[in-house]
Design an enzyme around this catalytic site. Structure first.
Site, mmCIF file in Angstrom:
data_model
loop_
_atom_site.group_PDB
_atom_site.id
_atom_site.type_symbol
_atom_site.label_atom_id
_atom_site.label_comp_id
_atom_site.label_asym_id
_atom_site.label_seq_id
_atom_site.Cartn_x
_atom_site.Cartn_y
_atom_site.Cartn_z
ATOM 1 N N SER A 44 1.440 17.307 4.826
ATOM 2 C CA SER A 44 1.768 17.251 6.264
ATOM 3 C C SER A 44 0.745 17.975 7.137
ATOM 4 O O SER A 44 0.813 17.887 8.371
ATOM 5 C CB SER A 44 3.151 17.861 6.517
ATOM 6 N N ILE A 46 0.406 21.130 7.882
ATOM 7 C CA ILE A 46 1.012 22.118 8.789
ATOM 8 C C ILE A 46 0.648 23.530 8.342
ATOM 9 O O ILE A 46 0.692 23.841 7.138
ATOM 10 C CB ILE A 46 2.562 21.987 8.776
ATOM 11 N N HIS A 48 2.394 26.581 8.399
ATOM 12 C CA HIS A 48 3.768 27.021 8.654
ATOM 13 C C HIS A 48 3.773 28.438 9.211
ATOM 14 O O HIS A 48 2.918 29.262 8.865
ATOM 15 C CB HIS A 48 4.581 26.975 7.360
ATOM 16 N N ARG A 312 3.788 16.947 -4.789
ATOM 17 C CA ARG A 312 3.922 18.409 -4.800
ATOM 18 C C ARG A 312 3.967 18.901 -6.247
ATOM 19 O O ARG A 312 4.532 18.227 -7.106
ATOM 20 C CB ARG A 312 5.224 18.827 -4.111
ATOM 21 N N ILE A 337 1.659 25.824 -6.839
ATOM 22 C CA ILE A 337 1.345 26.067 -5.421
ATOM 23 C C ILE A 337 1.785 24.842 -4.610
ATOM 24 O O ILE A 337 0.985 24.001 -4.228
ATOM 25 C CB ILE A 337 -0.167 26.371 -5.232
ATOM 26 N N CYS A 404 -18.845 4.290 12.939
ATOM 27 C CA CYS A 404 -17.379 4.172 12.999
ATOM 28 C C CYS A 404 -16.975 4.241 14.472
ATOM 29 O O CYS A 404 -17.091 5.297 15.097
ATOM 30 C CB CYS A 404 -16.736 5.302 12.198
ATOM 31 N N CYS A 439 -8.986 1.062 12.350
ATOM 32 C CA CYS A 439 -9.341 -0.091 11.503
ATOM 33 C C CYS A 439 -9.420 0.290 10.026
ATOM 34 O O CYS A 439 -9.592 -0.573 9.180
ATOM 35 C CB CYS A 439 -10.649 -0.724 11.979
#
Ligand SMILES: Cc1cc2nc3c(=O)[nH]c(=O)nc-3n(C[C@H](O)[C@H](O)[C@H](O)COP(=O)(O)OP(=O)(O)OC[C@H]3O[C@@H](n4cnc5c(N)ncnc54)[C@H](O)[C@@H]3O)c2cc1C
Length: 479
Positions: A44, A46, A48, A312, A337, A404, A439
């Protein structure tokens, strides 16, 4: 003294970086053709805040510290992090009790600036959230990161400071004498060694078993995602979590560093032998859509540009397993981890060096006198003003050749990525963001293949996507 680190994910990279501050013969061995392609590339993203885990755990201790360190280190090493803040939302008074628990836990974990918001306070921050949401836990220090970029940045800096990075070699065995590992053996070579650090992610249990160390069993827990194009705009400003369950933090809506929106992940336990099973499924992706629409009803799934899954490294102990071996005198496990591993990685590096190597193993380390504390990232020309960009093009025409168009990446950036070690299409992607956009490489993929072939002096048919057998072209259709 020679230290071998096994596994080039974000954990191994930060350990290598921390150790590169000392006079050591340092080797990082990664089985893939590049770093950061395990759990580190599919998650994700993140940083935290640190309220999720009970205060007595290593996860709690290292998460808040890791969050703080990322914001500091990213300035020296030029990788992107953004403080976005996060909201854990509650739809009823029952869920509010969970938020209150998280708040108390966060305070014990020394997480600053946590508040519970009610009603309109929530919608002032996030106007697109479901009006059925009643409460939300606001965590100001939560942030976002591109984990592969951080991994590349710290590894490049460790290389500037003497790290030898060995790619495409799988550790297969060890030679042990008098309770010490004396050789690390790979499918291609063997390395004499004084200290071994096992940060092999999902395979950390198998590495520890081979070495003869204690270990925790690791099984894969799959998380599926949908990535929405940045053209959708800012439908959320911060990271949106539902109220967590004992199993996971739930399915989230996360802004990404380059302006897209990430939806996911699911949490599905797979058997131990499915450590490579990162397939997505209709059922998983349907769940992602249904659950995230409960949080943000206006999510428009027609903006989806990619689906993917990450695995995970789950263990039965519900904590990181970071420990020196009692059966071997020179082996350290840094395994299990799972989340918040990205956030904690800099603090894990610090913990391994300070608490384990220096404190527990009583190894004296000598600081390098000439440690190079700064690393420059690849210059992004599209971030310059048009006048500045024009000046650069006058000096070097490659700066003006956009390859790109989705992410405005120039030929100069791609050539620089190859110079810094990219050998595959994904190697270029993770260093420059080319092919990451709307794309997904359909327009620029073949142009990047040509540049890779030219720069690496290979035939274009030899250029692969990521692994040795992931060929993209298999011959000419016309003579
Ligand atoms: C779905 C999902 C969502 C997540 N979300 C977040 C989040 O938002 N925030 C957060 O903080 N954390 C998050 N995490 C956790 C985070 O992604 C991991 O904690 C982190 O990436 C683990 O890094 P690692 O280096 O330990 O493992 P990996 O990245 O898996 O690296 C291990 C490396 O070891 C290599 N290796 C394995 N065996 C061998 C061998 N025999 N020889 C040589 N090399 C070997 C592998 O190829 C791999 O590159 C999430 C994880 C998942 C899967």
């Amino acid at each position: 003294m020679r230290v071998v680190i096994i596994g080039g994910g974000i954990t191994g990279a930060f350990i290598a970086w921390e150790l590169s501050k000392y006079d050591l013969d340092l080797i990082l061995i990664e089985k893939n053709l590049d770093i950061g392609w395990g759990a580190t590339k599919a998650n994700s993203g993140i940083l935290h805040a640190g309220y999720d885990d009970p205060p007595e755990t290593l996860r709690a201790k290292l998460c808040a510290r890791g969050n703080e360190l990322h914001f500091k280190i990213s300035q020296e090493l030029e990788y992107d992090v953004k403080r976005k803040g996060s909201l854990v939302v509650a739809f009823n008074d029952e869920e509010l009790k969970v938020l209150e628990e998280l708040l108390k836990r966060g305070e014990k974990n020394n997480v600053p600036n946590l508040t519970i918001l009610k009603g309109e306070e929530i919608f002032e921050k996030e106007p697109n959230l479901s009006r059925e949401i009643k409460y939300a836990l606001w965590a100001e220090t939560a942030g976002i990161i591109e984990p592969w970029e951080a991994t590349i940045a710290v590894t490049e800096n460790a290389i500037q400071n003497g790290l030898s990075l060995i790619l495409g070699e799988r550790v297969t065995d060890f030679e042990v004498k008098n309770k010490r590992i004396i050789k690390v053996i790979t499918n291609k070579n063997s390395y004499e060694v004084d200290l071994v650090i096992n940060s092999a992610g999902l395979y950390g249990d198998e590495i520890a078993k081979k070495a003869g160390s204690e270990f925790v069993p690791i099984y894969p827990r799959r998380g599926e995602y949908i990535l929405l194009d940045k053209k959708l705009g800012n439908i959320v400003n911060s990271i949106i979590f539902p109220t967590p369950t004992p199993k996971s933090k739930g399915i989230l809506v996360v802004p990404t560093i380059d302006g897209g929106i990430l939806l996911g992940p699911t949490a599905e336990d797979l058997p131990e032998d499915q450590k490579e099973n990162n397939a997505t499924s209709y059922r998983g992706l349907r769940k992602v859509i249904d659950e995230t629409k409960k949080l943000v009803p206006s999510i428009d799934i027609s903006y989806a540009i990619k689906t993917f899954a990450g695995l995970r490294a789950e263990t039965p102990i519900k904590d990181f397993f970071i420990k020196e071996s009692e059966r071997l005198n020179n082996f350290i496990n840094v395994i299990g981890i799972r989340s918040p591993g990205l956030t904690s990685a800099p603090a894990i590096g610090e913990y391994v060096v300070e608490e384990i190597i220096k404190e527990k193993l009583k190894i004296n380390l000598t600081r390098k006198k000439d440690f190079k504390a700064k690393r420059k990232r690849i210059r992004r020309y599209s971030e310059l003003s048009l006048e500045e960009w024009n000046e650069e093009i006058k000096k070097d025409p490659l700066c003006g050749n956009i390859i790109c168009y989705c992410n405005m990446v120039t030929e100069r950036e791609i050539v620089e990525a190859i110079r810094r070690g990219a050998k595959t299409l994904d190697g270029v992607k993770f260093r420059t963001r080319a092919t990451f956009g709307r794309c997904q490489g359909n327009f620029c993929g073949s142009r990047i293949l040509e540049i890779l072939a030219r720069e690496l002096k290979k035939d274009i048919s030899e250029i692969v996507l990521n692994s040795e057998d992931s060929w993209i072209l298999n011959g000419r259709v016309r003579p």
